[in-house]
Design a protein around this motif. Structure first.
Motif, PDB file in Angstrom:
ATOM      1  N   LEU A 121     -11.257   1.003  -4.678  1.00  0.00           N
ATOM      2  CA  LEU A 121     -10.084   0.166  -4.907  1.00  0.00           C
ATOM      3  C   LEU A 121     -10.227  -1.120  -4.103  1.00  0.00           C
ATOM      4  O   LEU A 121     -10.303  -1.094  -2.878  1.00  0.00           O
ATOM      5  CB  LEU A 121      -8.813   0.900  -4.473  1.00  0.00           C
ATOM      6  CG  LEU A 121      -7.498   0.188  -4.819  1.00  0.00           C
ATOM      7  CD1 LEU A 121      -7.310   0.089  -6.324  1.00  0.00           C
ATOM      8  CD2 LEU A 121      -6.307   0.904  -4.186  1.00  0.00           C
ATOM      9  N   HIS A 122     -10.290  -2.244  -4.800  1.00  0.00           N
ATOM     10  CA  HIS A 122     -10.356  -3.539  -4.130  1.00  0.00           C
ATOM     11  C   HIS A 122      -9.228  -4.422  -4.650  1.00  0.00           C
ATOM     12  O   HIS A 122      -8.532  -4.079  -5.615  1.00  0.00           O
ATOM     13  CB  HIS A 122     -11.721  -4.202  -4.313  1.00  0.00           C
ATOM     14  CG  HIS A 122     -12.178  -4.272  -5.734  1.00  0.00           C
ATOM     15  ND1 HIS A 122     -11.667  -5.156  -6.646  1.00  0.00           N
ATOM     16  CD2 HIS A 122     -13.113  -3.545  -6.397  1.00  0.00           C
ATOM     17  CE1 HIS A 122     -12.254  -4.999  -7.813  1.00  0.00           C
ATOM     18  NE2 HIS A 122     -13.134  -4.019  -7.701  1.00  0.00           N
TER      19      HIS A 122
ATOM     20  N   LEU B 188      -2.406   8.419  -2.444  1.00  0.00           N
ATOM     21  CA  LEU B 188      -3.711   8.338  -1.789  1.00  0.00           C
ATOM     22  C   LEU B 188      -3.990   9.653  -1.058  1.00  0.00           C
ATOM     23  O   LEU B 188      -3.147  10.141  -0.309  1.00  0.00           O
ATOM     24  CB  LEU B 188      -3.694   7.175  -0.799  1.00  0.00           C
ATOM     25  CG  LEU B 188      -4.961   6.821  -0.039  1.00  0.00           C
ATOM     26  CD1 LEU B 188      -6.054   6.356  -0.992  1.00  0.00           C
ATOM     27  CD2 LEU B 188      -4.670   5.730   0.994  1.00  0.00           C
TER      28      LEU B 188
ATOM     29  N   LEU C 173      -6.861  -3.875  -8.059  1.00  0.00           N
ATOM     30  CA  LEU C 173      -5.476  -3.440  -7.917  1.00  0.00           C
ATOM     31  C   LEU C 173      -4.529  -4.444  -8.561  1.00  0.00           C
ATOM     32  O   LEU C 173      -3.559  -4.057  -9.237  1.00  0.00           O
ATOM     33  CB  LEU C 173      -5.119  -3.244  -6.446  1.00  0.00           C
ATOM     34  CG  LEU C 173      -3.695  -2.748  -6.175  1.00  0.00           C
ATOM     35  CD1 LEU C 173      -3.416  -1.427  -6.887  1.00  0.00           C
ATOM     36  CD2 LEU C 173      -3.439  -2.602  -4.679  1.00  0.00           C
TER      37      LEU C 173
ATOM     38  N   LYS D 247     -10.085   4.516   2.540  1.00  0.00           N
ATOM     39  CA  LYS D 247      -8.695   4.918   2.387  1.00  0.00           C
ATOM     40  C   LYS D 247      -7.770   3.989   3.173  1.00  0.00           C
ATOM     41  O   LYS D 247      -6.703   3.594   2.702  1.00  0.00           O
ATOM     42  CB  LYS D 247      -8.520   6.364   2.856  1.00  0.00           C
ATOM     43  CG  LYS D 247      -9.276   7.376   2.003  1.00  0.00           C
ATOM     44  CD  LYS D 247      -9.170   8.768   2.590  1.00  0.00           C
ATOM     45  CE  LYS D 247     -10.007   9.755   1.780  1.00  0.00           C
ATOM     46  NZ  LYS D 247      -9.519   9.902   0.403  1.00  0.00           N
TER      47      LYS D 247
ATOM     48  N   GLY E 208      -9.012   6.370  -3.057  1.00  0.00           N
ATOM     49  CA  GLY E 208      -9.055   5.023  -2.499  1.00  0.00           C
ATOM     50  C   GLY E 208     -10.431   4.391  -2.548  1.00  0.00           C
ATOM     51  O   GLY E 208     -10.573   3.174  -2.370  1.00  0.00           O
TER      52      GLY E 208
ATOM     53  N   ALA F 255      -7.504   0.834   1.277  1.00  0.00           N
ATOM     54  CA  ALA F 255      -6.682   1.025   0.082  1.00  0.00           C
ATOM     55  C   ALA F 255      -5.197   1.036   0.435  1.00  0.00           C
ATOM     56  O   ALA F 255      -4.375   0.450  -0.287  1.00  0.00           O
ATOM     57  CB  ALA F 255      -7.073   2.321  -0.612  1.00  0.00           C
TER      58      ALA F 255
END
Length: 383
Positions: free
Chosen positions: A109-110, A127, A114, A149, A106, A152
């Motif tokens: 991840l933005h 995840l 995504l 996380k 995670g 995410a």
């Protein structure tokens, strides 16, 4: 071809059965990772970024995999989000007709990224979580990542993708099982995998600190059954058994070279993620051979297929077509001979070594675990 000690060539007089097509591919895109998890199953010698397959090479691998029969690819690492060309790789898998799942910490991840991955064909996300307490999670992972996380999980939910949570269980978090399941519910997970540590790579290095005692495992198992009753039809709850403690060999990958294959960051192809040390330089590579030849013809994949390779007690065991003699990588790691019965099995002549380890874990149950953390392969900031 030179094989490491304990690995034998296939016997021409007893050839392995012709394999069915694989259905899954684990694509380890990189060994780079912002976390340094003490239980990481990546090899101790991590692949450098300079040796990784390019996006074009991964596209070729994915086309070959689809032609071979693969329908699902798990894009993993390390941390696959460190690949700047991840969108291209996802698009290549989608073009080949392969369902893709991102297996991620995670971190990194933005929202925009995504969205691009979803547009390229990403179908689901798994995840990882180390603990529900941020400080405890940091201790296990060797890095601060809990808030990433949590963010995410929200992004995956907003994108409408199926979300799975994976928690590797060990002495430092087994007693947090209830809160891990509750976290899955709070984050909207469709599936929670509670995977007791498999002792390869860095996890083997940290085994004494990770291995739980029998009482801790028994408490956790009881809680899993209670949760399954409560969650029936709401969320899938998977329990990956602790074979050291149970004394029962796990059916490794559904049999050696039977259902899936792993492609490491440098193109090495393995029957399972942990087989790099077992096969050593004898492992085939997609830069040298077509994936179909590797799957069907290579000694690396044929050596432990079927039952002809088995010795006693596996040869006469009624479970030989259920557990396939247990894990070849574990047998090699513990005995130096990949053809021996997995020592985790209570019928193995080597089982005493595993029983001794579990007994020792009981003696150290109250000692806070101290870990040797996984190393990095490169300056992650530069990526």
């Amino acid at each position: 071809m030179t094989l490491p000690e304990g690995v034998r060539m296939s016997d021409p007089a007893h050839p392995a059965p012709a394999p069915d097509p694989p259905w899954a591919l684990l694509a380890e895109l990189t060994h780079g990772c912002p976390l340094r998890c003490a239980y990481c199953s990546n090899p101790l010698e991590l692949t450098a970024q300079s040796a990784e397959l390019t996006a074009a090479e991964w596209a070729s691998v994915l086309r070959q995999a689809a032609d071979l029969g693969v329908v699902q690819a798990h894009l993993s690492g390390g941390e696959p989000l460190l690949r700047r060309d991840l969108v291209e790789i996802v698009a290549a898998a989608d073009a080949a007709g392969i369902h893709t799942q991102l297996v991620t910490s995670g971190v990194g991840l933005h929202r925009e990224r995504l969205d691009r991955l979803v547009d390229a064909g990403l179908r689901s996300v798994q995840l990882s979580v180390q603990h529900t307490d941020p400080a405890a999670a940091q201790h296990i992972a060797g890095a601060r990542a809990f808030s990433a996380k949590e963010r995410a999980a929200r992004l995956v939910g907003r994108a409408g993708l199926p979300l799975g949570l994976n928690a590797v269980l060990h002495r430092a978090n087994l007693d947090a099982l209830d809160s891990l399941v509750e976290l899955g519910l709070a984050w909207g997970a469709d599936r929670v995998e509670l995977a007791n540590t498999q002792f390869y790579g860095w996890a083997l290095r940290n085994r004494d600190a990770l291995l739980p005692d029998r009482a801790q495992v028994a408490r956790a198992r009881d809680r899993v059954e209670r949760w399954r009753e409560r969650l029936a039809g709401r969320m899938e709850l998977v329990w990956v058994a602790p074979d050291y403690v149970d004394g029962t060999a796990k059916p490794c990958m559904g049999g050696w070279g039977a259902l899936s294959l792993t492609v490491a960051p440098d193109g090495t192809v393995l029957p399972c993620p942990a087989a790099a040390e077992l096969l050593g330089p004898a492992a085939p590579n997609v830069r040298d051979h077509e994936l179909a030849w590797i799957w069907r013809e290579s000694n690396a994949f044929n050596r432990y297929r079927g039952e002809a390779w088995m010795g006693d007690p596996c040869r006469g065991c009624e479970l030989r077509s259920v557990d396939f003699g247990g894990c070849r990588c574990q047998a090699y790691a513990l005995t130096g001979d990949a053809a021996r019965t997995d020592p985790a099995c209570h019928r193995s002549p080597d089982h005493a070594m595993v029983r001794t380890l579990v007994d020792a874990a009981s003696a150290h149950a109250q000692i806070p675990p101290r870990f040797e953390y996984r190393t990095h392969t490169a300056d992650l900031a530069a990526r």
